[in-house]
Enzyme design. Structure first.
Site, mmCIF file in Angstrom:
data_model
loop_
_atom_site.group_PDB
_atom_site.id
_atom_site.type_symbol
_atom_site.label_atom_id
_atom_site.label_comp_id
_atom_site.label_asym_id
_atom_site.label_seq_id
_atom_site.Cartn_x
_atom_site.Cartn_y
_atom_site.Cartn_z
ATOM 1 N N GLU A 101 0.843 -1.209 0.000
ATOM 2 C CA GLU A 101 0.000 0.000 0.000
ATOM 3 C C GLU A 101 0.870 1.248 0.000
ATOM 4 O OE1 GLU A 101 -2.570 1.686 -0.366
ATOM 5 O OE2 GLU A 101 -4.196 1.212 1.027
ATOM 6 N N ASP A 102 0.301 2.342 -0.418
ATOM 7 C CA ASP A 102 1.041 3.607 -0.370
ATOM 8 C C ASP A 102 1.151 4.141 1.051
ATOM 9 O OD1 ASP A 102 -1.712 4.176 -0.188
ATOM 10 O OD2 ASP A 102 -1.719 5.661 -1.798
ATOM 11 N N ASP A 105 -3.373 5.512 6.903
ATOM 12 C CA ASP A 105 -3.803 6.770 7.503
ATOM 13 C C ASP A 105 -4.765 6.419 8.653
ATOM 14 O OD1 ASP A 105 -4.193 9.570 7.649
ATOM 15 O OD2 ASP A 105 -5.825 9.535 6.207
ATOM 16 N N PHE A 154 -0.958 16.069 4.856
ATOM 17 C CA PHE A 154 -1.410 15.466 3.606
ATOM 18 C C PHE A 154 -0.244 15.503 2.625
ATOM 19 C CE2 PHE A 154 -3.581 14.870 -0.393
ATOM 20 C CZ PHE A 154 -4.424 13.831 -0.056
ATOM 21 N N ARG A 167 0.661 12.116 -8.712
ATOM 22 C CA ARG A 167 1.104 10.730 -8.500
ATOM 23 C C ARG A 167 2.500 10.508 -9.077
ATOM 24 N NH1 ARG A 167 -3.160 7.600 -6.597
ATOM 25 N NH2 ARG A 167 -5.229 8.084 -7.406
HETATM 26 P P1 IMP Z 1 -7.113 5.129 5.284
HETATM 27 O O1 IMP Z 1 -8.204 4.175 4.956
HETATM 28 O O2 IMP Z 1 -7.610 6.337 5.998
HETATM 29 O O3 IMP Z 1 -5.932 4.491 6.001
HETATM 30 O O4 IMP Z 1 -6.590 5.739 3.944
HETATM 31 C C1 IMP Z 1 -6.141 4.965 2.958
HETATM 32 C C2 IMP Z 1 -6.003 5.688 1.651
HETATM 33 O O5 IMP Z 1 -6.245 7.094 1.714
HETATM 34 C C3 IMP Z 1 -4.584 5.559 1.200
HETATM 35 O O6 IMP Z 1 -4.368 4.321 0.577
HETATM 36 C C4 IMP Z 1 -4.454 6.734 0.277
HETATM 37 O O7 IMP Z 1 -4.900 6.388 -1.006
HETATM 38 C C5 IMP Z 1 -5.359 7.788 0.877
HETATM 39 N N1 IMP Z 1 -4.558 8.755 1.686
HETATM 40 C C6 IMP Z 1 -4.443 8.815 3.013
HETATM 41 N N2 IMP Z 1 -3.622 9.801 3.398
HETATM 42 C C7 IMP Z 1 -3.185 10.381 2.261
HETATM 43 C C8 IMP Z 1 -2.270 11.468 1.974
HETATM 44 O O8 IMP Z 1 -1.662 12.101 2.852
HETATM 45 N N3 IMP Z 1 -2.096 11.747 0.663
HETATM 46 C C9 IMP Z 1 -2.711 11.080 -0.341
HETATM 47 N N4 IMP Z 1 -3.551 10.062 -0.129
HETATM 48 C C10 IMP Z 1 -3.790 9.721 1.162
HETATM 49 MG MG MG Z 2 -4.241 3.925 -1.478
#
Ligand code: IMP
Ligand code: MG
Length: 179
Positions: A101-102, A105, A154, A167
């Site tokens: 995963e990237d 969060d 962010f 990206r």
């Molecule tokens: P989560 O479900 O809140 O953990 O978020 C997961 C997804 O939100 C990640 O896989 C990203 O695609 C997107 N995301 C969360 N934080 C960021 C950020 O700082 N920049 C860009 N995308 C983010």
């Molecule tokens: Mg993602």
């Protein structure tokens, strides 16, 4: 279609990312003794740059597949709702799987994906994330391999987007949404 031009400020350089990915690749291979396949799953779209570098830093045991999830509708706030928009091509039963995963969060996306994949009977499931923002966590999700831990900012670049933009930045940057 017009593109907005927000201000970006470098946070993690391309060199630092490359070095960390080499380390992660070595740690991962060491953690899986023997020469059985390690099945890496790229979470699209954000994971694609990290994934491409990670798999190339690893040896011939790597097999791969791709999955796509949508969590954020648009912008920077999570809806908490996760949807599988593209499934894997192949079954993962009996395989050693690593989700790539990237960023983790809130953890909601990953928690959902881990649950979906575990239900398919893999031998093991671990997770590798380039970035982690622990301050934002809503669910306690396990991530075995983390590239960098960052504060609650962010970020964009290296696969991560803001409204599908940035990206392709070759490094991680902060985006100032007010400019
Ligand atoms: P989560 O479900 O809140 O953990 O978020 C997961 C997804 O939100 C990640 O896989 C990203 O695609 C997107 N995301 C969360 N934080 C960021 C950020 O700082 N920049 C860009 N995308 C983010
Ligand atoms: Mg993602």
């Amino acid at each position: 279609m017009t593109m907005s031009a927000a201000t970006t400020t470098p946070l993690i350089t391309a060199e630092a990312i490359a070095q960390r990915i080499e380390e992660l690749a070595q740690i991962i291979e060491r953690d899986y003794p023997g020469d059985s396949p390690i099945h890496l799953i790229c979470v699209l779209k954000g994971g694609f740059v990290f994934f491409a570098d990670l798999v190339r830093a690893m040896g011939p045991r790597v097999t791969m597949d791709f999955i796509a999830l949508s969590s954020y509708a648009k912008g920077t706030t999570t809806s908490g709702e996760v949807k599988l928009t593209k499934d894997l091509d192949a079954a993962i039963q009996g395989r050693d799987v690593i989700i790539v995963e990237d960023i983790v969060d809130t953890g909601l996306t990953l928690a959902y994906l881990q649950e979906v994949l575990r239900a398919r009977g893999p031998k093991s499931v671990r997770t590798a994330c380039l970035l982690s923002k622990p301050a934002r966590r809503k669910v306690d999700v396990q991530v075995e391999y983390i590239g960098f831990t960052i504060d609650d900012h962010f970020v964009v670049g290296y696969g991560l987007d803001y409204a599908e933009q940035y990206r392709n930045l070759p490094y991680i940057a902060l985006v100032d949404l007010n400019k």
